[in-house]
Design a protein around this motif. Structure first.
Motif, mmCIF file in Angstrom:
data_model
loop_
_atom_site.group_PDB
_atom_site.id
_atom_site.type_symbol
_atom_site.label_atom_id
_atom_site.label_comp_id
_atom_site.label_asym_id
_atom_site.label_seq_id
_atom_site.Cartn_x
_atom_site.Cartn_y
_atom_site.Cartn_z
ATOM 1 N N VAL A 48 91.252 32.438 55.242
ATOM 2 C CA VAL A 48 92.290 33.266 54.613
ATOM 3 C C VAL A 48 91.890 34.728 54.513
ATOM 4 O O VAL A 48 92.732 35.577 54.225
ATOM 5 N N GLU B 216 95.450 37.038 48.416
ATOM 6 C CA GLU B 216 96.674 36.755 47.644
ATOM 7 C C GLU B 216 96.648 35.298 47.204
ATOM 8 O O GLU B 216 97.313 34.428 47.781
ATOM 9 N N TRP B 217 95.884 35.021 46.144
ATOM 10 C CA TRP B 217 95.686 33.642 45.705
ATOM 11 C C TRP B 217 96.997 32.991 45.262
ATOM 12 O O TRP B 217 97.156 31.764 45.389
ATOM 13 N N LYS B 218 97.957 33.774 44.750
ATOM 14 C CA LYS B 218 99.241 33.201 44.310
ATOM 15 C C LYS B 218 99.995 32.555 45.460
ATOM 16 O O LYS B 218 100.742 31.592 45.256
ATOM 17 N N SER B 219 99.816 33.111 46.672
ATOM 18 C CA SER B 219 100.526 32.562 47.830
ATOM 19 C C SER B 219 99.765 31.418 48.482
ATOM 20 O O SER B 219 100.227 30.846 49.464
ATOM 21 N N ILE B 220 98.594 31.085 47.912
ATOM 22 C CA ILE B 220 97.734 30.079 48.525
ATOM 23 C C ILE B 220 97.633 28.815 47.692
ATOM 24 O O ILE B 220 97.715 27.700 48.209
ATOM 25 N N CYS B 221 97.423 28.963 46.379
ATOM 26 C CA CYS B 221 97.225 27.784 45.543
ATOM 27 C C CYS B 221 97.861 27.968 44.170
ATOM 28 O O CYS B 221 98.239 29.078 43.784
ATOM 29 N N ARG B 222 97.970 26.874 43.439
ATOM 30 C CA ARG B 222 98.594 26.905 42.115
ATOM 31 C C ARG B 222 97.658 27.567 41.108
ATOM 32 O O ARG B 222 96.436 27.403 41.163
ATOM 33 N N TRP C 12 93.475 36.069 38.717
ATOM 34 C CA TRP C 12 94.486 35.312 37.984
ATOM 35 C C TRP C 12 94.749 35.923 36.618
ATOM 36 O O TRP C 12 95.911 35.981 36.156
ATOM 37 N N SER D 187 99.714 25.962 48.140
ATOM 38 C CA SER D 187 101.127 26.345 48.203
ATOM 39 C C SER D 187 101.754 26.034 49.556
ATOM 40 O O SER D 187 102.979 25.876 49.648
ATOM 41 N N VAL D 188 100.936 25.941 50.623
ATOM 42 C CA VAL D 188 101.490 25.695 51.960
ATOM 43 C C VAL D 188 101.836 24.217 52.170
ATOM 44 O O VAL D 188 102.470 23.878 53.172
ATOM 45 N N GLN E 255 103.421 20.749 52.543
ATOM 46 C CA GLN E 255 104.789 20.257 52.730
ATOM 47 C C GLN E 255 104.753 18.733 52.653
ATOM 48 O O GLN E 255 104.401 18.062 53.629
#
Length: 718
Positions: free
Chosen positions: A60, A79-85, A119, A232-233, A235
């Motif tokens: 990443v 951008e940790w927000k777009s990667i994991c909770r 965070w 976050s990715v 599915q």
């Protein structure tokens, strides 16, 4: 998405094939892994289906790092927000070092601080750090000034399938067992109905992996925990489709017949563990284990010929090693007496023990069991009517000449002496490409090199005063000695006659046969070499120290490689952190080879250029400066691609002066050549500092012949 899929050293080529079969794109094989690109669907397939991978790492962030603050900034910039909770617990695995970050715990702490601060500043609560079982595992690797931040997609090593919950004292990792089976060609043997036996099966890892491979059961289907569920990715619908396919393959396997797969051991506790592991894998009734000593092993008439594969004890103490010599010999004797037509594979961390089997291996593969360097040695068991290998008799498959002439025996004795003398140095350095003989006895004039276990034998062309018949007889004696000392069949040795090549001839193919390239390692760099096609192999061994010296000096600097050949020095420079390299050569053949070396080491061409040009013309038009220059010209060249003839004795002053014109004020020019009679014209170069570094540039394996080259470090006077 960009991934780096890791595996133990020694079977990266197998992992590359596996990743390509699973749909990975732009795959680049490197040390202990494969870098590749792929969609999310590929990542799901990889963690479910890979038999060889340790981890699937999703890259990443990459950044240049000099200080601990640089490391902190790089980790916080993700951008940790777009990667994991935000509520996911995490842990940091850190490897590597530089001058400012020389402790892995400190490096992990700085990354942890950066993630926590990210965070908090984003308005979330401080995430939990869980070193034992985190939701998200962050993998950070610092290598030669660059940090790579990645997420472990599965969350743990993929060798932990889930079926093996009981094990013996020295278990073999599941993915290593799978690699050994692939090296032995088990899928093809199984497809043809061949059998598999492990006479010292322990907890049954070879047996279970062989069955899963033959049944095409995805090894990840037994795992229960997957870290990507916290990303976050993720599915869920796409994952469920992949997982359903895997479960379907497992269900289908229940009704599929297997060829005979048997394991034996003399220790009841490990047999119980093996049975329990086999049951957890759903293979009860398909894989059979039983109590048996090695001496009692026999081939049942109903077992089609196949493979015997085992991982016998290595022995750590002297008494153990002595006792194990008999075990290895007994294994060979049983195989030869009762398993004619089978292939025996012995995976050992003590190859010297395998010598007590008194058999010649048809194949040897280097692999690592954790930190232990090991070998997989394969032996084809021939029928007694074909050969009694115990007595060393010849076969059509492996003609072995054990009787040497007096001259050949002298060469063999010298080779053994040289090999013994090099052992401590090889163990310390890990070099796998080196010279063992260089006309040590003038009447036997040849150079003998080892490339990752393969033998390269070059005969120096005999003077015209030597009769051809006499020269041929001498070479035959060298060849026979090499066969015996290195336990090779005659056709397994690459042989050439070394003579002066002129013009285009140096680029012509030496052998027309389809001889594949082999991958070799030097320091952190991987190279393709070919021992057959050309007079030179693609790697000049005598310049190893200079290449490694350059690699240690070019961090953040620019490097120019003139007469670059296959650009091995440029590969070292790029891996050493050079901000730019330019490699110049006239030969399309060599530059194409250099491009393959770049690809092998995952080196992009944006900052690392390959230029086809006459060096003199390139220097005449060069308008940029370089921090480090390597000038390693041929002694003589009259190639049609050149406007003039190059004679290094005559032309070296002009070449050096032009190089110094493009060398930055604080830079260094390394000038080397292999002309034995070369004399540096110091009077014409008095305005430069010149240091003869020949002695430092000669490594241990060339110490018997220090006239192999001359090397100078040239700098500007201040």
């Amino acid at each position: 998405m960009q991934f780096f899929v890791t595996c133990p050293k020694g079977f990266e080529d197998l992992l590359l094939e596996e990743m390509q079969s699973l749909g990975a794109e732009d795959c680049r094989q490197t040390i202990a892994g494969v870098a590749c690109d792929g969609e999310l669907d590929f990542a799901y397939k990889a963690v479910l289906n890979s038999r060889l991978a340790n981890r699937v790492l999703w890259s990443v962030k990459k950044a240049l790092v000099e200080t601990a603050d640089d490391l902190y900034a790089a980790a916080k910039a993700v951008e940790w927000k777009s990667i994991c909770r935000p509520d996911a617990s995490f842990a940091v695995d850190f490897s590597g070092s530089n001058r400012a970050i020389n402790n892995t715990q400190f490096g992990a702490l700085r990354v942890k601080d950066a993630v926590v601060d990210y965070w908090r500043e984003a308005g979330f609560e401080r995430p939990n750090v869980d070193k034992q079982s985190p939701d998200v595992r962050i993998n950070v690797r610092l290598n030669r000034g660059e940090v790579t931040i990645a997420l472990d997609f599965a969350g743990g090593s993929l060798h932990q399938r889930g079926y093996r919950q009981e094990q013996g004292a020295a278990p073999l990792k599941e993915n290593l067992a799978a690699a050994i089976l692939l090296r032995m060609g088990w899928p093809a043997v199984a497809a043809n109905g061949g059998s598999l036996i492990d006479p010292m099966c322990g907890s049954g890892t070879f047996l279970t992996e062989a069955a899963l491979m033959a049944l095409d059961v995805p090894p990840g289907v037994y795992r229960e925990h997957w870290a990507f569920g916290h990303l976050s990715v993720h599915q869920p619908a796409l994952w469920e489709r992949q997982y359903s396919v895997a479960k379907g393959q497992l269900a289908k396997a229940a009704d599929t017949a297997l060829p005979p797969i048997f394991g034996f051991d003399m220790h009841p506790p490990v047999l119980r563990a093996a049975n329990n592991n086999i049951q957890r894998a759903g293979l009860q009734g398909k894989v059979i284990v039983g109590h048996n000593t090695l001496a009692q092993l026999r081939c049942d008439n109903g077992w089609p010929a196949g493979i015997i594969v085992t991982n016998p004890p290595y022995g750590e103490r002297l008494g153990e090693v002595e006792a194990l010599k008999g075990t290895y010999l007994q294994m060979a004797q049983v195989a030869k007496e009762y398993f004619a037509g089978w292939t025996l594979g012995v995976f050992t961390g003590n190859p010297e023990l395998a010598q007590h089997m008194r058999m010649r291996a048809s194949k040897k593969n280097k692999l690592f069991n954790g930190a232990i360097a090991c070998e997989l040695q394969q032996f084809k068991i021939l029928a007694a009517s074909e050969a009694t290998l115990r007595k060393g008799e010849a076969t059509e498959e492996r003609p072995i000449n054990l009787s040497l002439t007096d001259g050949a025996q002298m060469v063999a004795n010298r080779l053994r002496k040289n090999v013994k003398a090099l052992k401590p140095w090889l163990k310390k350095t890990g070099n796998e490409c080196y010279r063992v003989y260089d006309a040590d006895m003038p009447e036997y004039s040849a150079a003998i090199d080892i490339y990752a276990g393969e033998v390269h034998l070059q005969e120096y062309a005999a003077p015209k005063t030597i009769k051809p018949a006499a020269a041929k007889a001498r070479f035959n004696e060298i060849h026979a000695a090499v066969c015996q000392v290195f336990e090779k069949a005659p056709d397994e040795i690459a042989t050439k006659t070394r003579e002066r090549n002129k013009g285009e001839k140096q680029y012509e193919k030496f052998a027309l046969a389809d001889n594949p390239d082999i991958k070799v390692m030097e320091g952190h760099a991987a190279f393709w070499v070919n021992l057959h096609k050309y007079i030179d192999t693609g790697l000049f061994l005598d310049h190893r120290p200079l290449r490694l010296k350059i690699a240690s000096e070019v961090l953040g600097k620019s490097f120019l490689n003139l007469f670059c050949y296959t650009a091995t020095a440029s590969v070292h420079a790029a891996l050493g952190g050079a901000k730019k390299t330019v490699s110049v050569d006239m030969s399309k053949t060599y530059l194409a080879w250099a491009k393959r070396n770049f690809d092998l080491n995952h080196i992009g061409e944006e900052n690392h250029l390959l230029v086809q040009s006459d060096v003199s013309k390139y220097l005449a038009g060069c308008r940029e400066g370089f921090d480090v220059i390597m000038l390693d010209p041929p002694s003589f060249s009259n190639s049609k691609r050149m406007d003039d003839v190059l004679d290094i004795q005559r032309d070296h002053v002009a070449l050096i002066k032009r190089c110094m014109d493009v060398l930055l004020p604080t830079g260094t020019l390394y000038f080397s050549n292999n002309l034995r009679t070369f004399k540096l014209d110091a009077d014409e170069l008095v305005r430069f500092n010149i240091e003869d570094i020949t002695a430092q540039s000669i490594d241990v394996d060339f110490s018997r012949n220090t006239k192999i080259h001359q090397c100078f470090a040239i700098t500007h006077k201040r």
